[in-house]
Design a protein around this motif. Sequence first.
Motif, PDB file in Angstrom:
ATOM      1  N   LEU A 139       0.879  -1.163   0.000  1.00 58.92           N
ATOM      2  CA  LEU A 139       0.000   0.000   0.000  1.00 58.92           C
ATOM      3  C   LEU A 139       0.918   1.215   0.000  1.00 58.92           C
ATOM      4  CD1 LEU A 139      -2.906   1.013   0.111  1.00 58.92           C
ATOM      5  CD2 LEU A 139      -2.725   1.061   2.567  1.00 58.92           C
ATOM      6  N   THR A 273      10.432  -9.526  -2.326  1.00 65.70           N
ATOM      7  CA  THR A 273       9.900  -8.187  -2.109  1.00 65.70           C
ATOM      8  C   THR A 273      10.976  -7.122  -2.252  1.00 65.70           C
ATOM      9  OG1 THR A 273      10.101  -8.705   0.200  1.00 65.70           O
ATOM     10  CG2 THR A 273       7.895  -8.543  -0.674  1.00 65.70           C
ATOM     11  N   VAL A 435       3.258   2.260   3.092  1.00 62.19           N
ATOM     12  CA  VAL A 435       2.706   2.328   4.448  1.00 62.19           C
ATOM     13  C   VAL A 435       2.211   0.968   4.923  1.00 62.19           C
ATOM     14  CG1 VAL A 435       2.086   4.756   4.479  1.00 62.19           C
ATOM     15  CG2 VAL A 435       0.490   3.098   3.538  1.00 62.19           C
ATOM     16  N   GLU A 436       2.141   0.026   4.010  1.00 64.57           N
ATOM     17  CA  GLU A 436       1.704  -1.289   4.428  1.00 64.57           C
ATOM     18  C   GLU A 436       2.291  -2.297   3.463  1.00 64.57           C
ATOM     19  OE1 GLU A 436      -2.679  -2.107   5.427  1.00 64.57           O
ATOM     20  OE2 GLU A 436      -2.240  -3.294   3.665  1.00 64.57           O
ATOM     21  N   GLU A 437       2.677  -3.431   3.997  1.00 66.06           N
ATOM     22  CA  GLU A 437       3.248  -4.443   3.134  1.00 66.06           C
ATOM     23  C   GLU A 437       2.844  -5.799   3.655  1.00 66.06           C
ATOM     24  OE1 GLU A 437       7.429  -3.961   2.422  1.00 66.06           O
ATOM     25  OE2 GLU A 437       7.579  -6.118   2.168  1.00 66.06           O
ATOM     26  N   ARG A 438       2.314  -6.619   2.787  1.00 68.66           N
ATOM     27  CA  ARG A 438       1.905  -7.951   3.210  1.00 68.66           C
ATOM     28  C   ARG A 438       2.469  -8.974   2.256  1.00 68.66           C
ATOM     29  NH1 ARG A 438      -4.074  -8.125   3.108  1.00 68.66           N
ATOM     30  NH2 ARG A 438      -4.050  -5.881   3.286  1.00 68.66           N
ATOM     31  N   THR A 439       2.974 -10.040   2.798  1.00 70.51           N
ATOM     32  CA  THR A 439       3.535 -11.078   1.952  1.00 70.51           C
ATOM     33  C   THR A 439       2.930 -12.416   2.345  1.00 70.51           C
ATOM     34  OG1 THR A 439       5.551  -9.827   2.193  1.00 70.51           O
ATOM     35  CG2 THR A 439       5.701 -11.911   1.027  1.00 70.51           C
ATOM     36  N   ILE A 440       2.460 -13.143   1.373  1.00 72.56           N
ATOM     37  CA  ILE A 440       1.879 -14.451   1.659  1.00 72.56           C
ATOM     38  C   ILE A 440       2.583 -15.489   0.804  1.00 72.56           C
ATOM     39  CG2 ILE A 440      -0.222 -15.850   1.661  1.00 72.56           C
ATOM     40  CD1 ILE A 440      -0.691 -12.198   1.553  1.00 72.56           C
ATOM     41  N   GLY A 441       3.212 -16.428   1.467  1.00 72.69           N
ATOM     42  CA  GLY A 441       3.919 -17.478   0.745  1.00 72.69           C
ATOM     43  C   GLY A 441       2.938 -18.434   0.103  1.00 72.69           C
TER      44      GLY A 441
ATOM     45  N   ASN B  80       5.915 -21.104   6.711  1.00 70.47           N
ATOM     46  CA  ASN B  80       6.905 -21.291   5.658  1.00 70.47           C
ATOM     47  C   ASN B  80       6.695 -20.237   4.588  1.00 70.47           C
ATOM     48  OD1 ASN B  80       8.383 -23.347   6.645  1.00 70.47           O
ATOM     49  ND2 ASN B  80       7.302 -24.949   5.500  1.00 70.47           N
ATOM     50  N   PHE B  81       7.785 -19.866   3.972  1.00 71.26           N
ATOM     51  CA  PHE B  81       7.695 -18.742   3.049  1.00 71.26           C
ATOM     52  C   PHE B  81       8.479 -19.067   1.797  1.00 71.26           C
ATOM     53  CE2 PHE B  81       9.150 -14.504   1.698  1.00 71.26           C
ATOM     54  CZ  PHE B  81       7.908 -13.981   1.428  1.00 71.26           C
ATOM     55  N   GLY B  82       7.768 -19.401   0.749  1.00 71.44           N
ATOM     56  CA  GLY B  82       8.442 -19.700  -0.515  1.00 71.44           C
ATOM     57  C   GLY B  82       8.938 -21.129  -0.562  1.00 71.44           C
ATOM     58  N   VAL B 125       4.812  -2.670   9.207  1.00 69.36           N
ATOM     59  CA  VAL B 125       3.473  -2.210   8.801  1.00 69.36           C
ATOM     60  C   VAL B 125       3.180  -0.905   9.532  1.00 69.36           C
ATOM     61  CG1 VAL B 125       1.032  -2.762   8.703  1.00 69.36           C
ATOM     62  CG2 VAL B 125       2.719  -4.578   8.479  1.00 69.36           C
ATOM     63  N   VAL B 129      -2.034   3.363   9.065  1.00 65.60           N
ATOM     64  CA  VAL B 129      -3.051   2.605   8.340  1.00 65.60           C
ATOM     65  C   VAL B 129      -4.078   2.064   9.325  1.00 65.60           C
ATOM     66  CG1 VAL B 129      -3.446   0.674   6.786  1.00 65.60           C
ATOM     67  CG2 VAL B 129      -1.348   1.980   6.619  1.00 65.60           C
TER      68      VAL B 129
END
Lengths: 620, 309
Positions: A139, A273, A435-441, B80-82, B125, B129
């Motif tokens: 975001l 990322t 301002v926002e960051e999300r990561t989903i594996g 787990n990631f990746g 984060v 927000v």
Amino acid sequence: MNRYPLWKYLLIALALTLGLLYTLPNFFGEAPAVQVSSVKATVKVDVKLLERVEETLKSANIAHQGLFADQNSVRARFGDTETQIKAKDAIERALNPDAGNAAYVVALNLISRSPAWLTAIHALPMYLGLDLRGGVHFLLQVDMKGALTKRLDATAADLRSLMRDKSLRHTGIVRERDQLAIRFRDAETRNKARAAIENAQPDLLLAEVQDGADYKLSASLKPEAQKRIQEFALKQNITTLHNRINELGVAEPVIQQQGADRIVVQLPGVQDTAKAKDILGRTATLEVRLVDDENSQNPAVMEEAARGQPPVGTEYYVERSGAPLLVKKQVVLTGDRLTDAQPGFDNQTHEPAVHLTLDSAGARIFKDITRDNVGKRMAILLIEKGKGEVITAPVIRTEIGGGRVQISGRMSTVEANDVALLLRAGSLAAPMEIVEERTIGPSLGAENIERGFKSTLYGFVAIVVFMTAYYLLFGLISSIALTVNLLLLIALLSMLQATLTLPGIAAIALTLGMAIDANVLINERIREEIRNGASPQAAIAAGYERAFDTILDSNVTSLIAGLALLIFGSGPVRGFAVVHCLGILTSMFSAVVVSRGIVNLIYGSRRKLTSLSIGNVAWK
Amino acid sequence: MEFFKIRKDLPFMRHALVFNVISLITFLAAVFFLATRGLHFSVEFTGGTLIEVSYPHAADTQKIRDTLTAAGYVDTQVANFGSSREVLIRMPLKPGQDSAKLGTEVMVALDKADAGAQLKRVEFVGPQVGKELAENGAIALLLVVLGIIVYLALRFEWRFAVSAIIANLHDVVIILGCFAFFQWEFSLPVLAAVLAVLGYSVNESVVIFDRVRENLRKMRKATIPEILDNAITRNISRTIITHGSTQMAVLSMLIFGGEVLHYFAMALTIGILFGIYSSVLVACPLVMWLGVSREQFVKPQKPKEEAVV
């Protein structure tokens, strides 16, 4: 009394057919695929590219299960991921021989295994959100104040040159926060300057201020101009982001405005990322330079230049049409001077053209250059990653003043659109901040799908078993109506290509649990009518009729809550709300119309009906 | 099958005061816990940190979770990631802790437990927000309340609208109170659940009120408490079965939905249970206290009948 007119049955049949048709693609699953799309808006995806990909695969001896081309990309489907990766490498090597200057994005993707005729009627599987397929979500907050400051600084430069042109003496033009202060020695000059500025800069709001011995003119941007600048900044940032993300090799990126000053970037499948962030923050610029026509027409010099030895002070480029040319190193104008670029048509020849708008300083420079170089060629370059590309190199026919420039000649409408986009997209109009960051594996994504699926399935089965046990045939009919509801909901989600997230799946499960309420209401009413001595046929009619008001009221209140969530929710809340609202609508149809249809088919034609299969109603 | 064979109307309204006192006490308790303990907001609302760690071998997420808990980091999510060698840890933002330091501290703890852990990335984060999310949530809540009041006032009468909304807002406060008491994580899906519950349990009130309206027209001789008792009793079967069915779907989510859906389903469960209670045993007495009468629904065609009431 319990008969439907034919059109109602036809309506139900139509809804069911459409429901089945659009739900179907979800059952085929997805196959690994390689997607080729163009990095540069100027390089088009066409049949030729499809043929090239096919040839590459053939020569590399890789078997594919189908090649598809649409407007933006060519996709090849493969049997397994191993072949997919092999194919990606082969295609990458063939299409992008120069890794530093790739013309195509070659990305791994998944495409539906559903047959082509389904795809042809736009029956696609549901669009899965990031939490189900894995990826990155950013975001970005656009610094709107920064956009205004940038504009004010540019305006200050314009005013200085305006004062010089009109020979008006001032003692300084400075930016004081969100205003420009222009100081004069006497009132007369100030009045003249004011008239000149009002004429040249309609966007400025001027006020005269007495500041000690100074006659000050303070200028600020008009509110409507501010709004326009900010909207433009946001639009341009989105365009720029689009272009940059193309290089990441993301199959289906999402870049959207959110609220007044935010941009959402979602990159499904991307894990790195750091690289994504780096690319989002990079800049690209536009440059206008003169062409060295004399040397460009000299074959001997060009041959030298092609080998990497251009004459001093020039650079060797190949124009998009394939013609090589030498461009002078001296930069005449940069993209900072560009305020807008729009595709359009030439007024006289009606050829596709790109209309550029320069700011006043840019307009003056452009006027001088074109006046001095009539008959010569001018190159417009896009500088990205430190490398330039000549977009076009037209011949200057007349002096061009007023800051409105038109580029035309040998362009299709599509190309004109692309060039305009590229020019607009040159650089970021305002600074941005994450301002926002999300990561989903991907592992989490697959897990989430399984969890959501299991929740829905077991909840559904439990309700069906209970309803059938409790209300017998009427329970079975209610269960069928519930199945139809699920079918229609999934079909609607597939049709609208609304993003399905884990909360969305939760909403499906919840909607099913809530939708059964309507049938419970109806069935209870029918039982009650029978207990009160009504005949079975009359009980059915009264049951449905009386229950309808209640069903409507209760669904409307649910819908009010759902809509509020949809309007004010973001992220997961919105994902939930979309499915929730759609589910309420489909449940109204299935629980009332479809279940009644089935009941009418079973009982409606029986004259001597003595009992209904709705469970025990004997007690009184 | 038939669960409820109630021949006489149950005298709910005789105990109206008791019900109202019970709900007042639960309500006050919920407010008390909200005020003293506060909600345990998730990363989405508070801002927070993500940490990516890579191992030279397959990472044991359970072990990492245990290590972090032992080191004093509660509410960390490890996934787990990746690939199986990489792990993503999500942590809530704590005041006075900067995200860069947090990364190193976590790494020291992880490295001690399982050598070879490598810090790949620390993400953050932003808290601004979250503030907006909370604001939007409040606006959404207000809008739902207003929308429902207006709709019910149009369809029924303002006394019904006000009673239904008070009863159901009381549900919302109780859900929040439970989240405060148990310090369950309050995330965006939970907020969605809370608002969905508001729409959902108003349903229940609407269904009862519908019956009340019908009874007002049909049961000309009955008193208001009798009418309310009859409406509730006639609907008991439907109430229990409907909510039972919805609860089956929610229970399935609670069991199979995993961590993300756990508190979402939990909020719905509390909402459904209290929804039944409040929309029947809170809303109806309220309607009675507010002074509902037959004239509000039946056009006085025969003035004689009014005297009977």
